[in-house]
Scaffold this active site. Structure first.
Site, short mmCIF file in Angstrom:
data_model
loop_
_atom_site.label_atom_id
_atom_site.label_comp_id
_atom_site.label_asym_id
_atom_site.label_seq_id
_atom_site.Cartn_x
_atom_site.Cartn_y
_atom_site.Cartn_z
CG ASP A 140 -2.08 -0.94 1.11
OD1 ASP A 140 -2.20 -1.59 0.04
OD2 ASP A 140 -2.87 -1.05 2.06
CG ASP A 142 -1.98 4.02 3.23
OD1 ASP A 142 -1.47 2.88 3.17
OD2 ASP A 142 -3.20 4.20 3.42
CD1 TRP A 202 -10.89 0.33 2.33
CD2 TRP A 202 -12.42 -0.77 3.54
NE1 TRP A 202 -10.31 0.01 3.53
CE2 TRP A 202 -11.23 -0.66 4.29
CE3 TRP A 202 -13.52 -1.43 4.09
CZ2 TRP A 202 -11.12 -1.17 5.58
CZ3 TRP A 202 -13.40 -1.94 5.37
CH2 TRP A 202 -12.21 -1.80 6.10
CD GLU A 205 -8.75 -5.84 -0.69
OE1 GLU A 205 -9.95 -5.63 -0.44
OE2 GLU A 205 -7.83 -5.20 -0.14
CG ASP A 206 -7.40 -7.33 3.16
OD1 ASP A 206 -8.63 -7.58 3.15
OD2 ASP A 206 -6.91 -6.38 3.79
CG MET A 233 -2.01 4.22 7.34
SD MET A 233 -3.60 3.45 7.70
CE MET A 233 -3.32 1.81 7.11
CG HIS A 236 -5.91 7.54 4.13
ND1 HIS A 236 -7.07 6.90 3.80
CD2 HIS A 236 -5.07 6.59 4.62
CE1 HIS A 236 -6.93 5.60 4.08
NE2 HIS A 236 -5.73 5.39 4.58
NE ARG A 238 -12.56 3.94 3.63
CZ ARG A 238 -13.28 3.24 4.51
NH1 ARG A 238 -14.55 3.01 4.33
NH2 ARG A 238 -12.71 2.77 5.59
N1 UDH Z 1 -5.69 3.23 -2.78
C1 UDH Z 1 -5.47 4.31 -3.63
N2 UDH Z 1 -6.50 5.13 -3.97
C2 UDH Z 1 -7.77 4.93 -3.51
C3 UDH Z 1 -7.99 3.84 -2.63
C4 UDH Z 1 -6.93 3.02 -2.29
O1 UDH Z 1 -4.35 4.54 -4.08
O2 UDH Z 1 -8.66 5.71 -3.87
C5 UDH Z 1 -4.60 2.28 -2.52
C6 UDH Z 1 -3.46 2.84 -1.71
O3 UDH Z 1 -2.28 2.19 -2.07
C7 UDH Z 1 -3.89 2.46 -0.32
C8 UDH Z 1 -4.45 1.06 -0.55
O4 UDH Z 1 -5.08 1.14 -1.80
O5 UDH Z 1 -2.82 2.48 0.58
C9 UDH Z 1 -5.42 0.56 0.52
O6 UDH Z 1 -6.55 1.40 0.62
P1 UDH Z 1 -6.94 2.15 1.98
O7 UDH Z 1 -5.80 3.02 2.35
O8 UDH Z 1 -8.27 2.78 1.81
O9 UDH Z 1 -7.05 1.01 3.03
P2 UDH Z 1 -7.02 1.26 4.58
O10 UDH Z 1 -6.16 2.41 4.94
O11 UDH Z 1 -6.32 -0.06 5.04
O12 UDH Z 1 -8.40 1.32 5.08
C10 UDH Z 1 -6.44 -0.48 6.33
C11 UDH Z 1 -6.52 -1.96 6.31
C12 UDH Z 1 -7.22 -2.57 7.49
C13 UDH Z 1 -8.51 -3.25 7.21
C14 UDH Z 1 -8.47 -4.32 6.18
C15 UDH Z 1 -9.82 -4.82 5.80
N3 UDH Z 1 -9.78 -6.08 5.19
#
Ligand code: UDH
Length: 293
Positions: A140, A142, A202, A205-206, A233, A236, A238
């Site tokens: 990811d 971030d 969102w 998938e993982d 992290m 950011h 959603r």
């Molecule tokens: N990403 C983008 N653009 C978007 C959405 C996602 O670049 O519009 C990429 C980016 O690399 C990001 C990754 O997808 O770091 C994951 O998306 P996210 O940052 O929305 O995920 P989140 O921060 O992850 O929510 C936390 C994971 C914990 C819960 C896992 C649920 N199965």
């Protein structure tokens, strides 16, 4: 005599010895800079580190033991990408990796699909590099690694790196978490048929990937210890093009039925590569995806 000397000299230059398996000076707590530099600043800072077009780098004086393609699913996170590159290029270089950074960017207009983008990155990067990289970091954008002892290599089992993320109280998102950052050999990723292609939006998938890995006799799952797998992290909101996937629980329940077809094996025809750009600090694979992949 001269001819022989020439030959010897040539050998010395052409065949670099393997890098030592001991790397000195790795820090357990790295300084992280969360202020995004401009693109001009980034390119100026890194132009003298030996980076080659496309975000490729390898040690100058020895042959790295680790050859890794870093694959990042991406859309509309420009400032995160700048922070990532600014912190992680030096991190990878300190670990003496032979590496290349790929951004797989989904065109606007369709719901974001992280799993599909990672599958595309796995397949398309190999078309570009052939066998240059035998290890893949699915990453990811971030997540910034804090501990330089978290080595970006592959191991006998799939290696989950993001064990301890600043956003989560206990570090680990939850026991079966496999997202964030994970290392796969080519063989491991192929043997689980990659990520599913069908999780738009969102979540889920993982978890599907975790099921694939742990229900597969070949691959196997491992996770680095909490003090090693520490990541900051970047904060950011959603993203607008990535709403929670309401079907994710239902999809997960039928994961075992779709595993053989929904993944690398079913990837053909689900996307179009619009453009591949080689910038100094990374390669961008720009894709349009079929919204009903
Ligand atoms: N990403 C983008 N653009 C978007 C959405 C996602 O670049 O519009 C990429 C980016 O690399 C990001 C990754 O997808 O770091 C994951 O998306 P996210 O940052 O929305 O995920 P989140 O921060 O992850 O929510 C936390 C994971 C914990 C819960 C896992 C649920 N199965």
């Amino acid at each position: 005599i001269n001819v022989n000397m020439d030959k010897l000299l040539y050998k010395k230059i052409a065949i670099l010895e393997n890098c030592s398996d001991v790397i000195y000076g790795l820090a357990r707590r790295r300084m992280i800079n969360l202020i995004p530099p401009t693109w001009a600043e980034l390119e100026a800072n890194f132009s003298k580190t030996g980076i080659q077009l496309g975000g490729r780098w390898k040690p100058k004086n020895c042959t790295s033991r680790i050859h890794v393609a870093i694959i990042i699913p991406f859309r509309d996170r420009d400032s995160h990408l700048r922070v990532f590159l600014n912190n992680m290029h030096p991190f990878f270089q300190k670990q003496e990796l032979d590496y290349r950074i790929y951004i797989v960017e989904q065109k606007a207009g369709t719901i974001f699909n992280r799993g599909l983008l990672l599958n595309i990155g796995f397949v398309e990067s190999a078309k570009i590099d052939g066998d240059a990289y035998d290890c893949f970091a699915l990453h990811d954008v971030d997540l910034i690694a804090e501990n330089e002892w978290n080595i970006y290599n592959c191991s006998e089992k799939v290696k989950h790196m993001a064990a301890n993320i600043s956003k989560f109280k206990s570090g680990l998102a939850y026991e079966k978490y496999s997202g964030g950052v994970a290392m796969f050999t080519k063989w491991q990723y192929t043997s689980v048929n990659g990520y599913p292609n069908t999780y738009f939006g969102w979540g889920g998938e993982d978890d599907d990937l975790y099921e694939r890995i742990t229900n597969n006799n070949n691959a196997g799952f491992s996770r680095v210890p909490l003090d090693i797998g520490r990541y900051t992290m970047i904060k950011h909101e959603r993203d607008s093009g990535n709403p929670v996937n309401p079907g994710r629980v239902r999809q997960l329940q039928s994961s075992y039925k779709r595993r053989k077809v929904d993944g690398l094996s079913g990837l053909n025809g689900t996307y179009t590569v619009l453009k591949i750009d080689e910038f100094l600090l990374y390669t961008r694979i720009y894709v349009d995806v079929d919204p009903i992949a």
